[in-house]
Design a protein around this motif. Structure first.
Motif, PDB file in Angstrom:
ATOM      1  N   SER A 116       0.822  -1.212   0.000  1.00  0.00           N
ATOM      2  CA  SER A 116       0.000   0.000   0.000  1.00  0.00           C
ATOM      3  C   SER A 116       0.855   1.261   0.000  1.00  0.00           C
ATOM      4  O   SER A 116       0.494   2.276  -0.607  1.00  0.00           O
ATOM      5  N   PHE A 117       2.016   1.219   0.683  1.00  0.00           N
ATOM      6  CA  PHE A 117       2.914   2.369   0.673  1.00  0.00           C
ATOM      7  C   PHE A 117       3.452   2.654  -0.734  1.00  0.00           C
ATOM      8  O   PHE A 117       3.793   3.796  -1.052  1.00  0.00           O
ATOM      9  N   THR A 118       3.548   1.631  -1.583  1.00  0.00           N
ATOM     10  CA  THR A 118       4.075   1.838  -2.937  1.00  0.00           C
ATOM     11  C   THR A 118       3.040   2.409  -3.896  1.00  0.00           C
ATOM     12  O   THR A 118       3.407   2.887  -4.970  1.00  0.00           O
ATOM     13  N   PHE A 119       1.771   2.375  -3.527  1.00  0.00           N
ATOM     14  CA  PHE A 119       0.728   2.822  -4.452  1.00  0.00           C
ATOM     15  C   PHE A 119       0.904   4.272  -4.904  1.00  0.00           C
ATOM     16  O   PHE A 119       0.760   4.577  -6.089  1.00  0.00           O
ATOM     17  N   PRO A 149      14.490   7.048   1.163  1.00  0.00           N
ATOM     18  CA  PRO A 149      14.075   8.289   1.828  1.00  0.00           C
ATOM     19  C   PRO A 149      12.640   8.693   1.506  1.00  0.00           C
ATOM     20  O   PRO A 149      11.941   9.248   2.362  1.00  0.00           O
ATOM     21  N   VAL A 150      12.187   8.390   0.277  1.00  0.00           N
ATOM     22  CA  VAL A 150      10.812   8.741  -0.099  1.00  0.00           C
ATOM     23  C   VAL A 150       9.817   7.943   0.732  1.00  0.00           C
ATOM     24  O   VAL A 150       8.847   8.499   1.278  1.00  0.00           O
ATOM     25  N   PHE A 151      10.035   6.639   0.855  1.00  0.00           N
ATOM     26  CA  PHE A 151       9.087   5.824   1.605  1.00  0.00           C
ATOM     27  C   PHE A 151       9.129   6.143   3.099  1.00  0.00           C
ATOM     28  O   PHE A 151       8.112   6.022   3.788  1.00  0.00           O
ATOM     29  N   SER A 175      11.607  -3.315   4.763  1.00  0.00           N
ATOM     30  CA  SER A 175      12.236  -4.610   4.455  1.00  0.00           C
ATOM     31  C   SER A 175      11.461  -5.336   3.356  1.00  0.00           C
ATOM     32  O   SER A 175      12.055  -6.032   2.522  1.00  0.00           O
ATOM     33  N   TYR A 176      10.149  -5.179   3.346  1.00  0.00           N
ATOM     34  CA  TYR A 176       9.338  -5.762   2.272  1.00  0.00           C
ATOM     35  C   TYR A 176       9.439  -4.933   0.993  1.00  0.00           C
ATOM     36  O   TYR A 176       9.494  -5.478  -0.113  1.00  0.00           O
ATOM     37  N   ILE A 177       9.451  -3.615   1.137  1.00  0.00           N
ATOM     38  CA  ILE A 177       9.490  -2.730  -0.029  1.00  0.00           C
ATOM     39  C   ILE A 177      10.772  -2.931  -0.830  1.00  0.00           C
ATOM     40  O   ILE A 177      10.749  -2.916  -2.066  1.00  0.00           O
ATOM     41  N   ARG A 178      11.888  -3.134  -0.157  1.00  0.00           N
ATOM     42  CA  ARG A 178      13.179  -3.281  -0.849  1.00  0.00           C
ATOM     43  C   ARG A 178      13.166  -4.442  -1.837  1.00  0.00           C
ATOM     44  O   ARG A 178      13.746  -4.357  -2.917  1.00  0.00           O
ATOM     45  N   LEU A 206      -0.776  14.025 -12.305  1.00  0.00           N
ATOM     46  CA  LEU A 206       0.152  13.904 -11.180  1.00  0.00           C
ATOM     47  C   LEU A 206      -0.471  14.380  -9.866  1.00  0.00           C
ATOM     48  O   LEU A 206       0.037  14.068  -8.788  1.00  0.00           O
ATOM     49  N   MET A 207      -1.546  15.147  -9.974  1.00  0.00           N
ATOM     50  CA  MET A 207      -2.197  15.593  -8.764  1.00  0.00           C
ATOM     51  C   MET A 207      -2.709  14.432  -7.915  1.00  0.00           C
ATOM     52  O   MET A 207      -2.518  14.424  -6.696  1.00  0.00           O
ATOM     53  N   PRO A 208      -3.370  13.419  -8.512  1.00  0.00           N
ATOM     54  CA  PRO A 208      -3.818  12.292  -7.675  1.00  0.00           C
ATOM     55  C   PRO A 208      -2.696  11.557  -6.955  1.00  0.00           C
ATOM     56  O   PRO A 208      -2.852  11.242  -5.767  1.00  0.00           O
ATOM     57  N   PRO A 209      -1.546  11.250  -7.621  1.00  0.00           N
ATOM     58  CA  PRO A 209      -0.472  10.618  -6.843  1.00  0.00           C
ATOM     59  C   PRO A 209       0.033  11.477  -5.691  1.00  0.00           C
ATOM     60  O   PRO A 209       0.325  10.965  -4.604  1.00  0.00           O
ATOM     61  N   LEU A 210       0.145  12.800  -5.933  1.00  0.00           N
ATOM     62  CA  LEU A 210       0.587  13.686  -4.861  1.00  0.00           C
ATOM     63  C   LEU A 210      -0.430  13.690  -3.722  1.00  0.00           C
ATOM     64  O   LEU A 210      -0.063  13.599  -2.538  1.00  0.00           O
ATOM     65  N   ALA A 211      -1.701  13.763  -4.087  1.00  0.00           N
ATOM     66  CA  ALA A 211      -2.750  13.705  -3.069  1.00  0.00           C
ATOM     67  C   ALA A 211      -2.737  12.365  -2.360  1.00  0.00           C
ATOM     68  O   ALA A 211      -2.968  12.277  -1.144  1.00  0.00           O
ATOM     69  N   SER A 212      -2.446  11.284  -3.120  1.00  0.00           N
ATOM     70  CA  SER A 212      -2.385   9.952  -2.518  1.00  0.00           C
ATOM     71  C   SER A 212      -1.255   9.856  -1.507  1.00  0.00           C
ATOM     72  O   SER A 212      -1.401   9.226  -0.449  1.00  0.00           O
ATOM     73  N   MET A 213      -0.115  10.502  -1.822  1.00  0.00           N
ATOM     74  CA  MET A 213       0.999  10.512  -0.862  1.00  0.00           C
ATOM     75  C   MET A 213       0.602  11.220   0.428  1.00  0.00           C
ATOM     76  O   MET A 213       0.894  10.745   1.538  1.00  0.00           O
ATOM     77  N   LEU A 214      -0.055  12.357   0.277  1.00  0.00           N
ATOM     78  CA  LEU A 214      -0.487  13.091   1.460  1.00  0.00           C
ATOM     79  C   LEU A 214      -1.542  12.311   2.242  1.00  0.00           C
ATOM     80  O   LEU A 214      -1.547  12.298   3.475  1.00  0.00           O
TER      81      LEU A 214
END
Length: 448
Positions: free
Chosen positions: A51-54, A115-117, A128-131, A249-257
């Motif tokens: 879910s963090f990678t979405f 650093p992003v995650f 550890s899973y994301i890597r 790109l707005m939805p991914p940025l909003a998704s990050m927030l």
């Protein structure tokens, strides 16, 4: 009577253009949802890591969709003006440029992923899973982007059947490979979380081989005069692609927030939000299909100067969107406990997902209106307005309501706030569209 027949013909044509893409989108998004359901069986930690990678995956998708919008718009306009040789040159150029851009982006996201995650709220367990997952996932994202660009070329030519079939084929391939690569077979234990990404890589590679051969057979590409065409077309391409990419790109940025807000509530909430995000795109399959099938049609009308048909098409699409999406949303909301039970692996995640489904699914009728207006704007000469509308949907309507709801009432408030934000976005888009269609050629066609 002639008007009724004309509207009926438009509806039939819209149906014929949209249903192959709707089935394709259903298959494509369905396998993504099933993918998450398989991962959920690995446990809450792997599902939370996925879910963090979405948001970053959505970032790549946003750029590829923005470029795809420009591809379909320019090629369909060229075809509408009977410039077939130019359409072939444009096809070659955009496929080369698109693949290069997504490739560079994927490399950058790999180099700076940790650093992003961490900024998104991932802890050491999630990292550890994301890597082990992020590398093959980026590879699948690049393959999927190039495949999407080829789909855009077919849609620009009015061919939605092949992209729809290929989405189904790649989805079936992924569905078969997912459990084998995630859980293994026989004495082989499988790859776990990375197996989901490798399954997608293989499925997209299969789609690329078939669609590339079809593209060459139809002789829709050309390597003659590419340099001159690049000099002539880069400005109109960027003029469409840049605002469209910003909009996407707005939805991914909003998704990050959003994921940062949800992360503050716990891993269970992150896992439930990840499943809800998958379910959102699946439930919007008809809207997404129309955002793919409608713009090339509008682009050909734009090239021919037929503004009367443009207005009819947009009004018809919005009626279909509201009726379909509201009906589907209510039905799924009523069946929320059973749907959550089928998707989530643990009772806690099921409970949180049920609440999200009940609030969010009916609100997607309003979200669909906004999506269609933005999609039409990108191809009809007002990409800047479309970009501003997309930004307002997320940062004026959606995120503030979600954040305030979460702050005041926790998980319940977050779900209700997101639904209210979608409703406000739909009403805003409708008001903008009414104003533009009242003066179509001046407002939509020539002011940008």
């Amino acid at each position: 009577m002639s008007t009724v027949l004309s509207q009926r013909k438009l509806a039939i044509t819209l149906w014929r253009q949209t249903w192959p893409m709707a089935i394709g989108v259903l298959a494509l998004l369905g396998f993504q949802l099933v993918d998450s359901a398989f991962v959920a069986r690995l446990g809450t930690a792997p599902l939370a890591a996925q879910s963090f990678t979405f948001p970053l995956s959505f970032l790549i998708i946003g750029i590829q969709v923005g470029m795809g919008i420009a591809i379909a718009a320019l090629i369909s306009r060229a075809l509408g003006a009977d410039e077939h040789a130019r359409a072939k040159r444009l096809t070659s150029l955009v496929l080369l440029a698109g693949g290069a851009v997504i490739g560079v982006l994927s490399i950058g996201l790999w180099l700076f992923h940790e650093p992003v995650f961490r900024l998104l709220g991932a802890d050491n367990t999630a990292l550890s899973y994301i890597r082990i997952y992020w590398g093959p996932q980026l590879c699948s994202a690049w393959l999927g982007a190039v495949l999407y660009f080829i789909y855009s070329v077919f849609r620009a030519h009015g061919n939605t059947k092949l992209p729809g079939k290929m989405m189904v084929l790649s989805s079936v391939a992924n569905l078969v490979l997912d459990p084998l690569l995630i859980f293994g077979v026989g004495s082989w234990e499988g790859l776990g979380l990375p197996g989901a990404a490798w399954a997608t890589c293989i499925a997209f590679t299969l789609g690329l081989v078939i669609t590339s051969q079809a593209l060459i057979r139809k002789q829709w590409v050309s390597n003659v005069g590419l340099l001159d065409e690049a000099k002539h077309s880069w400005r109109p391409y960027v003029g469409i692609a840049a605002p469209a990419m910003v909009s996407q790109l707005m939805p991914p940025l909003a998704s990050m927030l959003t994921i940062a807000v949800v992360a503050g509530l716990g891993d269970t909430q992150v896992a439930a939000w990840g499943l809800a995000s998958r379910l959102e795109t699946l439930s919007l399959m008809v809207i997404l299909a129309m955002t793919m099938s409608l713009p090339p049609w509008l682009g050909r009308c734009y090239g021919a100067g037929d503004w009367g048909q443009i207005q009819q098409l947009i009004r018809l699409a919005l009626k279909v969107a509201v009726i379909w999406q509201l009906g589907l949303g209510v039905i799924l909301a009523l069946g929320a406990p059973w749907l959550a039970m089928a998707l989530a692996g643990t009772p806690n995640v099921q409970s949180e997902l049920t609440l999200l489904i009940r609030f969010l699914l009916p609100s997607y009728a309003a979200l669909g209106v906004c999506m269609l207006v933005v999609s039409a704007g990108n191809v009809l000469g007002w990409p800047l307005r479309a970009m501003l509308l997309s930004s307002a949907r997320l940062f004026v309507c959606y995120l503030p309501c979600l954040w305030v709801g979460s702050l005041l009432f926790g998980w319940w408030g977050l779900a209700a706030g997101a639904a209210i934000g979608n409703l406000l976005a739909g009403l805003t888009a409708w008001a903008v569209l009414v104003r533009i269609l009242s003066r179509p050629q001046r407002q939509a066609g020539y002011n940008g």
